[in-house]
Design an enzyme around this catalytic site. Structure first.
Site, mmCIF file in Angstrom:
data_model
loop_
_atom_site.group_PDB
_atom_site.id
_atom_site.type_symbol
_atom_site.label_atom_id
_atom_site.label_comp_id
_atom_site.label_asym_id
_atom_site.label_seq_id
_atom_site.Cartn_x
_atom_site.Cartn_y
_atom_site.Cartn_z
ATOM 1 N N ASP A 16 0.684 -1.242 -0.003
ATOM 2 C CA ASP A 16 0.076 -0.119 -0.205
ATOM 3 C C ASP A 16 1.223 1.037 0.243
ATOM 4 O OD1 ASP A 16 -2.053 1.375 0.202
ATOM 5 O OD2 ASP A 16 -2.250 1.145 2.340
ATOM 6 N N ASP A 112 -2.899 2.714 -6.206
ATOM 7 C CA ASP A 112 -1.549 3.005 -5.106
ATOM 8 C C ASP A 112 -1.446 1.284 -4.095
ATOM 9 O OD1 ASP A 112 -4.085 3.057 -4.291
ATOM 10 O OD2 ASP A 112 -3.364 4.742 -3.308
ATOM 11 N N GLU A 113 -2.750 0.615 -4.276
ATOM 12 C CA GLU A 113 -1.829 -0.620 -3.964
ATOM 13 C C GLU A 113 -2.501 -2.028 -4.577
ATOM 14 O OE1 GLU A 113 -4.637 -1.614 -1.038
ATOM 15 O OE2 GLU A 113 -6.545 -0.584 -1.169
#
Length: 370
Positions: A16, A112-113
């Site tokens: 993350d 983003d993860e």
């Protein structure tokens, strides 16, 4: 005596990125480093929602999906910048390239993860913890950004672990520690348990995983529906969901449960426009457009309905999403009905047929930053 082969435990990493959009902006503009930065929203508090906030702004309580008005009240000195989704998408691609050095079993959840299954890794390293350390270091050295990682035997625990030592954190929860970890975990920390469910749990004396563990599966199902079965298994460290590298997004949604029942269409529309903006932001993040808008309504007596409309062409802009949902709402609500929850989902996706700049021109909206 015949030997019994034990099942192979998975090695799952959840990566993350830390305040991803804000961190990219601070990386690319040295003047923003160390400042309370908000990506999206309006510097005058005139509508719009926060896409993400730097850790300097988060110290004041600013959070993603918060209205810019509320963010300004909490952090009046915050600096607002327009989101650059084309840049974030490019950086996200470079992060995925780093992941692929170790495994092809990558399940992106957003820009983003992502989950990584490194049970069998390309470099034959054998240690998920070492792989996570190397990935974090590569992101730092090559992209000048930080990421947090959770390492465990399943997706649920790995995701929770990645949030424990943020920013730039790394948390390993081994097989023998999973159940004890889940027992100590506050219910509001369970991924997928929102504030309304957490409040309901606490109202019946369920404050931690250990409390959940005292109830049978049927008791949990009686209180929480199908999710009760998931809680029953996960508090025992059991999550058999596999990392799905080719998972296709079939719908994208946002919803909100209100502290007080909404009584007028004006109140409902005021909340609906915020929800539409969150959906718009999430579509932008994933570079998606959809043809079908679905409105979800839960009334004060807990009755629930959905109403859908399919459009002639795929959309992603907040204005069209809101106006379509608002029309569905007006047709579904009678004078004396009160509403406790509203939600909007978009489905029936088509590949976007415009570059980003053209897509924004077509929509006429980028309400993250009026």
């Amino acid at each position: 005596m015949q030997s019994v082969s034990l099942p192979t435990l998975r090695k799952i990493i959840h990566i993350d990125m830390d305040a991803f959009y804000a961190s990219v902006e601070q990386r690319d503009n040295p003047e923003l480093r160390g400042k309370a930065l908000i990506v999206g929203g309006s510097p005058l508090g005139r509508g719009g929602v926060v896409a993400t906030a730097s850790y300097e702004a988060r110290k004041f309580g600013v959070r993603s999906a918060m209205s810019s008005k509320q963010a300004l009240q909490l952090c009046p000195h915050a600096i607002f910048v327009r989101p650059r989704f084309d840049v974030y998408k490019e950086v996200s691609g470079k992060i995925r390239d780093i992941f692929r050095r170790y495994t092809d079993l990558i399940e992106p959840l957003s820009l983003d993860e992502a989950y990584l299954d490194v049970t069998s890794d390309k470099l034959n390293m054998g240690s998920a913890l070492e792989i996570a350390q190397q990935i974090k270091q590569a992101i730092k050295d090559e992209l000048h950004l930080t990421a947090s990682a959770g390492v465990s035997v399943n997706k649920f625990v790995a995701k929770i672990a990645s949030d424990i030592n943020k920013p730039d954190g790394l948390k390993f929860i081994g097989p023998s520690s999973v159940e004890a970890f889940m027992e100590k975990l506050p219910v509001e920390k369970f991924h997928g348990v929102g504030r309304v469910t957490a409040a309901k749990m606490k109202s019946i004396g369920l404050h931690t995983g250990a409390d959940l563990k005292k109830l049978s599966e049927q008791e949990l199902i009686r209180h929480f529906g199908k999710a009760g079965s998931f809680y029953y298994h996960i508090v025992r460290g059991k999550d058999d969901r596999v990392v799905q590298p080719h998972r296709e997004t079939k719908s994208l949604a946002a919803e909100d449960t209100f502290a007080h029942d909404l009584r007028t269409l004006e109140e409902m529309d005021a909340e609906l426009i915020k929800i539409a903006e969150i959906v718009h932001t999430r579509l932008e993040r994933k570079n998606l457009k959809g043809r079908t808008v679905t409105l979800k309504i839960k009334y004060s007596d807990f009755r629930q309905i959905t109403r859908s409309q399919s459009l002639s062409s795929p959309v992603a802009d907040q204005h069209t999403i809101f106006t379509t949902a608002s029309k569905l709402l007006a047709a579904a609500i009678s004078e004396d009905e009160k509403v406790r929850l509203l939600g909007i989902s978009i489905s029936n996706f088509n590949e976007p047929d415009y570059p980003k700049s053209e897509r924004q021109q077509q929509s006429g909206q980028l309400r993250l930053f009026p």
